[in-house]
Design an enzyme around this catalytic site. Structure first.
Site, mmCIF file in Angstrom:
data_model
loop_
_atom_site.group_PDB
_atom_site.id
_atom_site.type_symbol
_atom_site.label_atom_id
_atom_site.label_comp_id
_atom_site.label_asym_id
_atom_site.label_seq_id
_atom_site.Cartn_x
_atom_site.Cartn_y
_atom_site.Cartn_z
ATOM 1 C CG ASP A 106 12.336 11.931 -35.527
ATOM 2 O OD1 ASP A 106 12.495 11.210 -34.407
ATOM 3 O OD2 ASP A 106 11.389 12.560 -35.526
ATOM 4 C CG HIS A 120 13.918 18.332 -33.059
ATOM 5 N ND1 HIS A 120 13.738 18.797 -34.272
ATOM 6 C CD2 HIS A 120 13.038 17.551 -32.605
ATOM 7 C CE1 HIS A 120 12.804 18.044 -34.884
ATOM 8 N NE2 HIS A 120 12.355 17.421 -33.809
#
Length: 357
Positions: free
Chosen positions: A196, A160
């Protein structure tokens, strides 16, 4: 398969996360490491070793220098400003405000460099992030030298983290740091496959205009899933990077069969582009028991995932992303790695037998 791990990953001991309107104990915690390490040692998969320190140069290759300076100094500045709790942003340069000024106040800087409010900065955060990228680089260096697969038990995770933003428990983008290092070492093109549950918005943003890194991601539909504002299927890259970004958003409750069929499409994209190595952003939060996800993998399904990944036939580095402190996290990680190794060894054996014939 060699595993890389650093005890310094434990230096981040955050106490607070904003979740569902309450401050809770963070889902991303050091206990994740213990659960994975325990299963790795029981499995006999391979040795576990510590990486060397690579310094800041590899970080600066993919992250903004001012952002890195902010992370290095944030906790000290926060404490010096007299704040009692952990550093949590509470204001951003939103659409109706200016985004071209970085305030002197540490509270203003937090909002400028944060993409979300759930991730606090605490004592030891910067040091843990440094250790985590060292783990990624140690794993990559081993694979570049030997051609053998490796696993980096990275904590904090990284996917992220964008060029100049943190969030989603991520501060330095470990996969991006490793990919750039591989290119600097002479690789022509690197594939990053992100499995993910949450879209790797940071990895996409860093490489979106480039054609030397192929980014492919399977993840929860951002219409209803963090990070919400990136990860849609129509995001295909821009400029030189057009055609080198592939997103496969999937709805909550997606079956394993559908997920694996989508993975086959993703792997076909990787094979078509002729990459030199594969970096897997390994989030095992696609598990049915994960507390902040909504896919349906069982532990046995992770073995199948590992087997599918071996079919790509590239030197491969696995880097830990999400997957939270449920008892099965270690089993799920090891099942991926063992499935990969078993399929890879079987493939090598078949290749040798054909040669003898």
């Amino acid at each position: 398969m060699l595993t890389f791990y650093s005890e310094e990953s434990r230096l981040r001991q955050a106490r607070t996360e904003l979740h569902d309107g309450a401050l809770v104990t963070p889902f991303e915690c050091p206990e994740r490491l213990d659960l994975v390490l325990k299963q790795l040692r029981q499995s006999g998969l391979g040795d576990i070793c510590a990486p060397k320190a690579y310094g800041l140069e590899p970080v600066m290759a993919v992250h903004d220098a001012d952002y890195v300076t902010f992370l290095a100094n944030c906790w000290k500045q926060w404490v010096a400003a007299g704040h009692n709790g952990e550093a949590i942003p509470n204001i951003w340069p939103a659409r109706t405000m200016r985004g071209d000024r970085i305030p002197r106040s540490i509270s203003g800087q937090l909002g400028y460099y944060a993409l979300a409010a759930e991730t606090s900065i605490s004592e030891g955060t910067f040091e843990a992030a440094m250790a985590s990228k060292d783990v990624a680089l140690g794993a990559l260096e081993h694979t570049l030298k030997t051609g053998e697969p490796s696993f980096g038990l990275c904590r904090p995770p990284g996917h992220h983290a964008a060029f100049d933003q943190f969030g989603g428990y991520c501060f330095f983008n470990n996969a991006a740091v490793a990919a750039q290092r591989a290119l600097d070492a002479g690789k022509r093109r690197v594939a990053i496959l992100d499995v993910d549950f949450h879209h790797g918005n940071g990895t996409q943003q860093i490489f979106y205009g480039r054609d030397d890194v192929l980014f492919v991601s399977l993840h929860g539909d951002p219409e209803v899933t963090f990070p919400y504002y990136l990860g849609y299927a129509d995001e295909g890259g821009e400029g030189k990077g057009e055609g080198f970004n592939f997103n496969y958003p999937l709805p909550p409750g997606t079956s394993v069969a559908t997920w694996l069929a989508t993975l086959d499409q993703a792997l076909a994209q990787i094979k078509a582009v002729n990459c030199d190595c594969l970096i897997v952003s390994l989030g095992v939060d696609i598990f049915e028991g994960d507390p902040i996800s909504a896919f349906t993998f069982t532990s046995a399904d992770f073995t199948v995932l590992g087997e599918r990944l071996a079919q790509v036939g590239l030197p491969s580095v696995f880097l830990m992303e999400g997957g939270y402190a449920v008892d099965a996290i270690g089993v799920n990680v090891v099942n991926v790695l063992q499935g990969f190794e078993q399929a890879r060894e079987k493939g090598l054996e078949l290749h040798l037998n054909k040669g003898k014939g």
